[in-house]
Design a protein around this motif. Structure first.
Motif, PDB file in Angstrom:
ATOM      1  N   MET A   1      12.734  -4.162  -3.792  1.00  0.00           N
ATOM      2  CA  MET A   1      11.661  -4.012  -2.799  1.00  0.00           C
ATOM      3  C   MET A   1      11.156  -2.574  -2.745  1.00  0.00           C
ATOM      4  O   MET A   1       9.940  -2.325  -2.644  1.00  0.00           O
ATOM      5  CB  MET A   1      12.178  -4.449  -1.431  1.00  0.00           C
ATOM      6  N   PHE A   2      12.072  -1.600  -2.831  1.00  0.00           N
ATOM      7  CA  PHE A   2      11.673  -0.194  -2.833  1.00  0.00           C
ATOM      8  C   PHE A   2      10.788   0.111  -4.033  1.00  0.00           C
ATOM      9  O   PHE A   2       9.763   0.798  -3.913  1.00  0.00           O
ATOM     10  CB  PHE A   2      12.926   0.696  -2.863  1.00  0.00           C
ATOM     11  N   ILE A   3      11.171  -0.409  -5.210  1.00  0.00           N
ATOM     12  CA  ILE A   3      10.373  -0.169  -6.418  1.00  0.00           C
ATOM     13  C   ILE A   3       8.988  -0.789  -6.277  1.00  0.00           C
ATOM     14  O   ILE A   3       7.963  -0.163  -6.591  1.00  0.00           O
ATOM     15  CB  ILE A   3      11.101  -0.726  -7.654  1.00  0.00           C
ATOM     16  N   VAL A   4       8.951  -2.024  -5.807  1.00  0.00           N
ATOM     17  CA  VAL A   4       7.662  -2.714  -5.668  1.00  0.00           C
ATOM     18  C   VAL A   4       6.767  -2.013  -4.659  1.00  0.00           C
ATOM     19  O   VAL A   4       5.559  -1.789  -4.900  1.00  0.00           O
ATOM     20  CB  VAL A   4       7.901  -4.190  -5.269  1.00  0.00           C
ATOM     21  N   MET A   5       7.304  -1.640  -3.510  1.00  0.00           N
ATOM     22  CA  MET A   5       6.504  -0.974  -2.481  1.00  0.00           C
ATOM     23  C   MET A   5       6.031   0.392  -2.947  1.00  0.00           C
ATOM     24  O   MET A   5       4.895   0.815  -2.650  1.00  0.00           O
ATOM     25  CB  MET A   5       7.328  -0.833  -1.195  1.00  0.00           C
ATOM     26  N   ALA A   6       6.882   1.121  -3.687  1.00  0.00           N
ATOM     27  CA  ALA A   6       6.466   2.424  -4.196  1.00  0.00           C
ATOM     28  C   ALA A   6       5.309   2.312  -5.173  1.00  0.00           C
ATOM     29  O   ALA A   6       4.478   3.227  -5.296  1.00  0.00           O
ATOM     30  CB  ALA A   6       7.646   3.117  -4.866  1.00  0.00           C
ATOM     31  N   ILE A   7       5.239   1.192  -5.877  1.00  0.00           N
ATOM     32  CA  ILE A   7       4.133   0.977  -6.821  1.00  0.00           C
ATOM     33  C   ILE A   7       2.887   0.467  -6.102  1.00  0.00           C
ATOM     34  O   ILE A   7       1.746   0.860  -6.404  1.00  0.00           O
ATOM     35  CB  ILE A   7       4.570  -0.014  -7.919  1.00  0.00           C
ATOM     36  N   LEU A   8       3.058  -0.414  -5.105  1.00  0.00           N
ATOM     37  CA  LEU A   8       1.917  -1.046  -4.447  1.00  0.00           C
ATOM     38  C   LEU A   8       1.230  -0.143  -3.421  1.00  0.00           C
ATOM     39  O   LEU A   8       0.020  -0.262  -3.203  1.00  0.00           O
ATOM     40  CB  LEU A   8       2.360  -2.343  -3.766  1.00  0.00           C
ATOM     41  N   LEU A   9       1.970   0.741  -2.769  1.00  0.00           N
ATOM     42  CA  LEU A   9       1.373   1.566  -1.717  1.00  0.00           C
ATOM     43  C   LEU A   9       0.177   2.385  -2.203  1.00  0.00           C
ATOM     44  O   LEU A   9      -0.876   2.416  -1.539  1.00  0.00           O
ATOM     45  CB  LEU A   9       2.443   2.483  -1.110  1.00  0.00           C
ATOM     46  N   PRO A  10       0.271   3.098  -3.352  1.00  0.00           N
ATOM     47  CA  PRO A  10      -0.918   3.837  -3.817  1.00  0.00           C
ATOM     48  C   PRO A  10      -2.117   2.924  -4.100  1.00  0.00           C
ATOM     49  O   PRO A  10      -3.260   3.295  -3.858  1.00  0.00           O
ATOM     50  CB  PRO A  10      -0.430   4.522  -5.097  1.00  0.00           C
ATOM     51  N   ILE A  11      -1.824   1.724  -4.634  1.00  0.00           N
ATOM     52  CA  ILE A  11      -2.921   0.787  -4.920  1.00  0.00           C
ATOM     53  C   ILE A  11      -3.578   0.322  -3.632  1.00  0.00           C
ATOM     54  O   ILE A  11      -4.808   0.247  -3.512  1.00  0.00           O
ATOM     55  CB  ILE A  11      -2.388  -0.407  -5.732  1.00  0.00           C
ATOM     56  N   LEU A  12      -2.778   0.038  -2.607  1.00  0.00           N
ATOM     57  CA  LEU A  12      -3.338  -0.374  -1.313  1.00  0.00           C
ATOM     58  C   LEU A  12      -4.110   0.766  -0.666  1.00  0.00           C
ATOM     59  O   LEU A  12      -5.191   0.541  -0.074  1.00  0.00           O
ATOM     60  CB  LEU A  12      -2.182  -0.824  -0.389  1.00  0.00           C
ATOM     61  N   ASN A  13      -3.621   1.997  -0.798  1.00  0.00           N
ATOM     62  CA  ASN A  13      -4.343   3.144  -0.246  1.00  0.00           C
ATOM     63  C   ASN A  13      -5.687   3.334  -0.925  1.00  0.00           C
ATOM     64  O   ASN A  13      -6.708   3.670  -0.301  1.00  0.00           O
ATOM     65  CB  ASN A  13      -3.509   4.420  -0.378  1.00  0.00           C
ATOM     66  N   MET A  14      -5.727   3.104  -2.251  1.00  0.00           N
ATOM     67  CA  MET A  14      -6.989   3.236  -2.982  1.00  0.00           C
ATOM     68  C   MET A  14      -7.990   2.190  -2.534  1.00  0.00           C
ATOM     69  O   MET A  14      -9.184   2.446  -2.381  1.00  0.00           O
ATOM     70  CB  MET A  14      -6.715   3.102  -4.485  1.00  0.00           C
ATOM     71  N   ASN A  15      -7.548   0.978  -2.278  1.00  0.00           N
ATOM     72  CA  ASN A  15      -8.445  -0.080  -1.794  1.00  0.00           C
ATOM     73  C   ASN A  15      -9.007   0.243  -0.443  1.00  0.00           C
ATOM     74  O   ASN A  15     -10.175  -0.046  -0.120  1.00  0.00           O
ATOM     75  CB  ASN A  15      -7.693  -1.410  -1.754  1.00  0.00           C
ATOM     76  N   GLN A  16      -8.202   0.900   0.416  1.00  0.00           N
ATOM     77  CA  GLN A  16      -8.687   1.264   1.741  1.00  0.00           C
ATOM     78  C   GLN A  16      -9.765   2.342   1.649  1.00  0.00           C
ATOM     79  O   GLN A  16     -10.745   2.357   2.421  1.00  0.00           O
ATOM     80  CB  GLN A  16      -7.536   1.761   2.603  1.00  0.00           C
ATOM     81  N   LEU A  17      -9.633   3.278   0.637  1.00  0.00           N
ATOM     82  CA  LEU A  17     -10.641   4.319   0.464  1.00  0.00           C
ATOM     83  C   LEU A  17     -11.964   3.726  -0.006  1.00  0.00           C
ATOM     84  O   LEU A  17     -13.048   4.207   0.365  1.00  0.00           O
ATOM     85  CB  LEU A  17     -10.152   5.375  -0.514  1.00  0.00           C
ATOM     86  N   VAL A  18     -11.883   2.707  -0.849  1.00  0.00           N
ATOM     87  CA  VAL A  18     -13.105   2.061  -1.330  1.00  0.00           C
ATOM     88  C   VAL A  18     -13.781   1.301  -0.201  1.00  0.00           C
ATOM     89  O   VAL A  18     -14.979   1.359  -0.006  1.00  0.00           O
ATOM     90  CB  VAL A  18     -12.768   1.106  -2.498  1.00  0.00           C
TER      91      VAL A  18
END
Length: 404
Positions: A387-404
């Motif tokens: 879960m830590f590995i998955v969240m560490a990978i997904l968080l930047p992607i989710l942050n980028m979507n919020q910026l768009v």
């Protein structure tokens, strides 16, 4: 007449191995030639060390636990049928499918034919037959009840073998699960995470703390995985070396007798082993003090061994067994009560056998409970890491979507 192991070639060039009884090496070779065989190697059957074909690695050929159980049971059955001991040994050797077991039994038989007792013949193979085994057999020969003693000894060894096997089988699943968990996480860190990290870093945005930690761990694992492997190997080897030092082992064993959780397993397992050994020896006619000396050596905890030596000394001076064992300070109360009951009723061996069975079942119950608790705990730890590995990978992607 002695037993000799041989390796020879037949007429087709195929190698054959076996055991022959002869007066000398020369006679053995001549017997092989008379059979149309070409001797390659002939040597006395013994519990010697054999070398691997590759070179220097060597190991002692000894009876395994199951082989010893089968040998004892077969010997007890044949002796009970009034078969002479040398014939019984020959029959056991013929029934064995393993070359080294056949050679060992024939070596014992050759000494019996020379006039030695069975117990003294077994003493030539200390790695296969310990003090408990030899003393019990000697008591059976002296009392004239060798068949019953061997039968009791076979029962004892079967219980020991089954208990050890049950614990090993209970530990198999969590060990495999642990190795699998570390393997999966290691594979993710080395092969999957670096590719995902490369994509994330190209985004050019500030990374969350969990992602930066994951990147650092991934880079370290890729670069220094060999260092981690060496550290583990050195840690295991260093730990074994330290425990081989008498003073360190003594201090460690003393700590185990007082540590939470571990102390209960240590005390119960050593109590079961001590009571079991004392029971089989006393029921075979071995004097109590001598039986206590042998049983004390069977105990695996060195600090407890030292305390039991003092207890044996007190019994030799006239103290009761119950008082002496109470002075040890580490035996469960039930064992002490059963010993006191056995001494007062004259059925000490029977009481020791009952308490040994109870303590052994207690150890198995505790180990089984711990194993069952470990399984879900390992699943939670493994799930948390993934879960830590998955969240560490997904968080930047989710942050980028919020910026768009």
């Amino acid at each position: 007449m002695a037993a000799f192991e041989y390796a020879a070639l037949d007429g087709r060039g195929k190698q054959k191995r076996g055991v022959l009884e002869a007066d000398s090496l020369r006679q053995t070779r001549q017997m092989l030639r008379d059979q149309g065989l070409v001797p390659l190697n002939v040597e006395p059957a013994s519990e010697r060390k054999t070398r691997s074909q590759g070179g220097g690695f060597s190991f002692a050929r000894r009876l395994g636990a199951l082989d010893r159980v089968l040998l004892t049971r077969q010997l007890a059955t044949l002796v009970a049928a009034s078969m002479p001991i040398e014939e019984a040994l020959q029959a056991v050797a013929q029934q064995s499918e393993k070359q080294h077991v056949r050679a060992l039994v024939m070596g014992i038989r050759s000494r019996v034919l020379e006039g030695h007792s069975l117990a003294s013949s077994l003493a030539q193979y200390p790695g296969s037959f310990n003090d408990l085994y030899r003393s019990t057999v000697a008591a059976g020969e002296q009392s004239g009840y060798l068949d019953k003693v061997l039968d009791n000894l076979a029962d004892y060894q079967e219980r020991q073998f089954e208990s050890r096997r049950d614990v090993e089988m209970a530990m198999l699943y969590p060990v495999v699960l642990t190795l699998l968990a570390f393997g999966i996480v290691g594979a993710l860190m080395i092969y999957v995470v670096p590719d995902m990290v490369g994509v994330i870093e190209n985004m050019g945005q500030e990374l969350p703390t969990s992602t930066r930690v994951l990147i650092a761990l991934s880079e370290w694992t890729q670069s220094y995985w060999w260092l981690l492997l060496i550290a583990v190997v050195l840690g295991v080897a260093g730990g074994r070396w330290l425990l081989a030092q008498p003073n360190v082992r003594l201090a460690w064993d003393r700590q185990k007798l007082g540590a939470p959780f571990i102390s209960r397993i240590t005390r119960s397992s050593n109590a079961a082993r001590y009571a079991n050994t004392l029971s089989i020896l006393t029921s075979s006619g071995v004097p109590l003090v001598e039986a206590m000396n042998i049983a004390g050596e069977v105990v695996s905890n060195k600090w407890l061994q030292r305390r039991l030596t003092d207890a044996t000394q007190r019994v030799s001076e006239g103290s009761s067994l119950r008082v002496a064992l109470e002075g040890v300070g580490y035996f469960p109360p039930m064992l002490l009560h059963m010993v006191a009951s056995g001494e007062s009723s004259g059925e000490l061996d029977s009481m020791l056998d009952k308490v040994a069975r109870y303590q052994q079942s207690e150890v198995e119950r505790i180990v089984t409970t711990l194993v069952r608790l470990f399984e879900p705990l390992m699943l939670v730890v493994m799930g948390g890491l993934v879960m830590f590995i998955v969240m560490a990978i997904l968080l930047p992607i989710l942050n980028m979507n919020q910026l768009v």
